[in-house]
Write a protein that holds these residues in place. Structure first.
Motif, PDB file in Angstrom:
ATOM      1  N   ASN A 189       0.815  -1.227   0.000  1.00 50.24           N
ATOM      2  CA  ASN A 189       0.000   0.000   0.000  1.00 50.24           C
ATOM      3  C   ASN A 189       0.846   1.274   0.000  1.00 50.24           C
ATOM      4  O   ASN A 189       0.324   2.372   0.132  1.00 50.24           O
ATOM      5  CB  ASN A 189      -0.962   0.010   1.193  1.00 50.24           C
ATOM      6  N   CYS A 228       3.104   2.352   2.220  1.00 53.05           N
ATOM      7  CA  CYS A 228       3.250   3.049   3.503  1.00 53.05           C
ATOM      8  C   CYS A 228       4.705   3.340   3.864  1.00 53.05           C
ATOM      9  O   CYS A 228       4.977   4.152   4.742  1.00 53.05           O
ATOM     10  CB  CYS A 228       2.594   2.256   4.621  1.00 53.05           C
ATOM     11  N   GLN A 240       4.053  13.310  10.729  1.00 49.50           N
ATOM     12  CA  GLN A 240       3.557  11.965  11.012  1.00 49.50           C
ATOM     13  C   GLN A 240       4.130  11.476  12.340  1.00 49.50           C
ATOM     14  O   GLN A 240       5.332  11.584  12.589  1.00 49.50           O
ATOM     15  CB  GLN A 240       3.961  10.996   9.900  1.00 49.50           C
ATOM     16  N   ASP A 246      -5.508  11.382  10.616  1.00 45.20           N
ATOM     17  CA  ASP A 246      -5.195  11.776   9.239  1.00 45.20           C
ATOM     18  C   ASP A 246      -6.377  12.402   8.502  1.00 45.20           C
ATOM     19  O   ASP A 246      -6.218  13.404   7.805  1.00 45.20           O
ATOM     20  CB  ASP A 246      -4.728  10.553   8.428  1.00 45.20           C
ATOM     21  N   LEU A 249      -4.430   2.251  10.050  1.00 46.19           N
ATOM     22  CA  LEU A 249      -3.592   2.052   8.872  1.00 46.19           C
ATOM     23  C   LEU A 249      -2.136   1.795   9.258  1.00 46.19           C
ATOM     24  O   LEU A 249      -1.452   0.988   8.638  1.00 46.19           O
ATOM     25  CB  LEU A 249      -3.686   3.264   7.940  1.00 46.19           C
ATOM     26  N   ASP A 250      -1.652   2.498  10.280  1.00 47.91           N
ATOM     27  CA  ASP A 250      -0.278   2.277  10.728  1.00 47.91           C
ATOM     28  C   ASP A 250      -0.134   0.953  11.461  1.00 47.91           C
ATOM     29  O   ASP A 250       0.965   0.399  11.549  1.00 47.91           O
ATOM     30  CB  ASP A 250       0.163   3.416  11.658  1.00 47.91           C
TER      31      ASP A 250
END
Length: 228
Positions: A14, A16, A117, A138, A164-165
């Motif tokens: 994805n 990341c 971030q 986010d 997501l993380d």
């Protein structure tokens, strides 16, 4: 030679960059938004990148490839350590934006520092001293149109998405709050259930820091309204 090496599934990736950050040898790079094993001779086959991948896109395979070149890895690390800045995505710097102060765009940016971030932020940076923290999910900046002016102005901004993380931010946030002179903490999250992970991580961090710091939670709806 025949040896164990990592394999990256491009379709699952994805973008990341967690694996690239986790690879101590620098064998993985981000190309066109995807993780790519660019230096097979830098891959030691130990797989530090595997647990970092939230998409399960990395696995081991045994195949013919170049032998692990430890000397080249050390030289590469040495050269990178002599650079004045390193990777731009993790280089901490103060931004000269109005309030933070000036901006070249018609609508002024209120971002006071880089990076923003949570995963990339250094735990000790000069901009933390005497700061008001904005810890935001986010999606909030996209859902709420006046996000910069109403929330980011005069704040140090930390953003993340625990879903997501796929990590718990509690420990890192605890260290940031405990080791810096933080004046206040504002949590801005979406109304969706997964955003409770961010809110809870901040609350645990505040409690674990041993400090009494004013804090508040603001919840944004998916259509951009504020609920408290």
């Amino acid at each position: 030679m025949l040896r164990k090496i990592i394999k990256i599934n491009e379709e699952k990736c994805n973008g990341c960059s967690a694996c690239a950050n986790a690879c101590h040898e620098g064998a993985i790079e981000m190309i066109n938004g995807k993780a790519v094993l660019t230096r097979e001779d830098y891959c030691d086959g130990l797989g530090d990148c595997l647990p970092a991948c939230p998409m399960d896109a990395i696995s081991f395979e045994v195949r013919e490839t170049k032998p692990y070149n430890e000397a080249a890895v050390k030289e590469s690390k040495k050269q990178k350590s002599t650079l004045p800045c390193g990777c731009p995505s993790v280089h901490a710097k103060v931004l000269n934006n109005a309030e933070c102060n000036l901006s070249v765009s018609k609508v002024p940016s209120r971002l006071c520092q880089w990076p923003c971030q949570i995963k990339l932020l250094p735990e000790n940076a000069p901009y933390f001293e005497g700061s008001n923290l904005l810890i935001a999910a986010d999606c909030t900046a996209f859902a709420y149109g006046n996000f910069h002016e109403d929330f980011m102005k005069n704040h140090i901004t930390l953003i993340g998405c625990p879903k997501l993380d796929n990590i718990d931010y509690t420990e890192k946030l605890t260290r940031i709050i405990a080791t810096n002179d933080i004046k206040s903490v504002k949590i801005v999250r979406m109304e969706v259930p997964c955003c409770t992970g961010l809110e809870n991580a901040v609350k645990r961090a505040l409690q674990s820091s041993g400090k009494f710091i004013p804090w508040q939670v603001i919840i944004i709806t998916t259509d951009g309204k504020i609920i408290t």
